[in-house]
Design a protein around this motif. Structure first.
Motif, mmCIF file in Angstrom:
data_model
loop_
_atom_site.group_PDB
_atom_site.id
_atom_site.type_symbol
_atom_site.label_atom_id
_atom_site.label_comp_id
_atom_site.label_asym_id
_atom_site.label_seq_id
_atom_site.Cartn_x
_atom_site.Cartn_y
_atom_site.Cartn_z
ATOM 1 N N LEU A 53 52.004 75.142 95.124
ATOM 2 C CA LEU A 53 52.299 75.787 96.406
ATOM 3 C C LEU A 53 52.419 74.683 97.450
ATOM 4 C CD1 LEU A 53 49.881 78.851 96.130
ATOM 5 C CD2 LEU A 53 52.225 78.585 95.273
ATOM 6 N N MET A 54 53.641 74.230 97.667
ATOM 7 C CA MET A 54 53.920 73.072 98.516
ATOM 8 C C MET A 54 54.082 73.508 99.966
ATOM 9 S SD MET A 54 56.541 71.280 95.790
ATOM 10 C CE MET A 54 56.875 69.777 96.717
ATOM 11 N N SER B 17 52.591 67.553 92.745
ATOM 12 C CA SER B 17 53.276 68.842 92.904
ATOM 13 C C SER B 17 54.702 68.842 92.372
ATOM 14 C CB SER B 17 53.279 69.260 94.382
ATOM 15 O OG SER B 17 53.966 68.311 95.184
ATOM 16 N N ALA B 18 55.501 67.858 92.761
ATOM 17 C CA ALA B 18 56.933 67.910 92.457
ATOM 18 C C ALA B 18 57.272 67.627 91.006
ATOM 19 C CB ALA B 18 57.698 66.949 93.368
ATOM 20 N N HIS B 19 56.301 67.191 90.197
ATOM 21 C CA HIS B 19 56.527 67.044 88.760
ATOM 22 C C HIS B 19 56.173 68.326 88.007
ATOM 23 C CE1 HIS B 19 57.376 62.829 89.237
ATOM 24 N NE2 HIS B 19 56.193 62.590 89.772
ATOM 25 N N VAL C 152 56.967 75.628 94.537
ATOM 26 C CA VAL C 152 57.232 76.593 95.601
ATOM 27 C C VAL C 152 57.122 75.922 96.965
ATOM 28 C CG1 VAL C 152 56.410 78.707 96.717
ATOM 29 C CG2 VAL C 152 56.419 78.528 94.211
ATOM 30 N N VAL C 153 58.152 76.062 97.791
ATOM 31 C CA VAL C 153 58.096 75.605 99.177
ATOM 32 C C VAL C 153 58.164 76.805 100.110
ATOM 33 C CG1 VAL C 153 58.970 73.254 98.907
ATOM 34 C CG2 VAL C 153 60.589 75.144 99.025
ATOM 35 N N THR C 154 57.720 76.598 101.348
ATOM 36 C CA THR C 154 57.739 77.650 102.364
ATOM 37 C C THR C 154 58.458 77.137 103.607
ATOM 38 O OG1 THR C 154 55.739 77.042 103.618
ATOM 39 C CG2 THR C 154 55.415 78.247 101.538
#
Length: 355
Positions: free
Chosen positions: A111-112, A124-126, A131-133
């Motif tokens: 949950l970025m 996170s990105a690996h 999920v981005v908001t």
């Protein structure tokens, strides 16, 4: 949870079929320490074999973001006053954690939300479900502190469309949800108001299904990189930082000229090494090979003056006036750049083997 558990730097708990990892240093924007990295790695190793855990969920405590990166002050102090071995050991375990996340056998949902920078991108990105908001700000800002993108950042950015990743790596610029999706740093946009419901559903629903149910359409207007693809791809395709800056300055595009000025304010050594690292990363066939390269570069950067000076100027004294050494791009020779990539002594390399 007990009071002691809620004070822990990483909160570990299970809800239904989902194992949750919550980075819990909100006052420090959840920046990573070595004990946190070791705990994350050990927990992931255990959950990979646990038949009761179907999904892993990573999030950050507080309202400001997932993670602002590694504990830069500790690294600064180790480089200035110590021999650097503590930071090298931290990076060794951190990069291995990044590789574990990329190869994780179960859905790894990140949950970025909010700020996600440096080491926060690495954890996170690996992941497999990112999920981005609308509040996300994702960046690899290392050139501004005399360092070079690591934690697999050069792997991710070197594989972004065109030269978008080169632009982000050299300028250290941050992107919102739309551009994170465009650059391959994230997979889904979920409005922040839906995150609590998403967390609850992950206890029983398959990760991909739950995320799709809450995903929304991020407005294209929220992105800026796509509109600049023409000048970004043309300018950053050059073979040297000097030529990139010249093309940006002469392009007649205000945003390009601003990017040139941003690059010129960064550590000259860092931007030249970053460009070389990005170009080399494109030719490496796996994240592990790139992480091995990044470890060499990081350990050498730790022993150069710009990292201590950059952190001093941006984080410690906050005068925003770093005195880079060398001070100009022209003074950074090809031989000086090549030193960052040279093999180190036995025991000073990071290796993953062939698998």
């Amino acid at each position: 949870m007990t009071a002691q558990q809620t004070d822990a730097p990483v909160l570990v708990h299970v809800e239904g079929r989902a194992g949750h990892l919550v980075l819990n240093r909100p006052r420090a924007l959840n920046s990573l320490t070595h004990p946190m990295v070791r705990l994350l790695d050990a927990t992931l190793a255990a959950w990979a074999k646990d038949p009761e855990i179907d999904t892993v969920v990573l999030s950050g405590a507080g309202e400001r973001g997932l993670c602002a990166g590694g504990d830069i002050r500790t690294m600064h102090d180790d480089a200035r006053d110590g021999d650097g071995t503590a930071t090298e050991a931290f990076w060794r375990d951190e990069y291995r954690l990044n590789a574990r996340i990329a190869r994780y056998p179960k859905p790894y949902v990140t949950l970025m939300d909010g700020i996600v920078m440096g080491g926060g991108v690495g954890v996170s990105a690996h992941g497999s479900v990112r999920v981005v908001t609308e509040r996300s700000r994702v960046a690899m800002p290392e050139t501004g502190i005399g360092f070079v993108p690591d934690v697999g950042g050069t792997y991710l950015l070197s594989r972004a469309p065109g030269e978008l990743g080169t632009h982000l790596a050299l300028t250290g610029g941050s992107v919102g949800a739309a551009d994170a999706l465009l650059c391959g740093l994230a997979d889904h946009f979920v409005p922040s108001e839906r995150l609590d419901t998403l967390r609850a559903e992950l206890a029983s629903a398959p990760a991909a299904e739950a995320v799709r149910r809450h995903a929304g359409e991020v407005e294209v207007a929220g992105g800026v990189l796509g509109e600049g693809r023409e000048w970004i791809d043309r300018c950053y395709a050059a073979d040297s930082v000097e030529e990139i800056v010249r093309r940006l300055t002469d392009s007649g595009v205000p945003e390009a000229k601003e990017a040139a000025e941003t690059i010129l304010a960064k550590s000259p050594t860092s931007v030249k090494v970053t460009l070389e690292a990005m170009r080399r990363a494109r030719g490496l066939d796996s994240l592990e090979r790139v992480l091995e390269q990044e470890y060499r570069v990081s350990c050498w950067a730790l022993r150069r003056p710009d990292m201590v000076e950059g952190v001093r100027a941006q984080i410690v004294d906050k005068d925003r006036n770093p005195r880079w050494s060398p001070a100009t791009l022209g003074e950074v020779t090809p031989e000086a750049v090549a030193e960052f990539f040279a093999p180190r002594a036995e025991g000073r390399e990071l290796t993953f083997g062939e698998g």
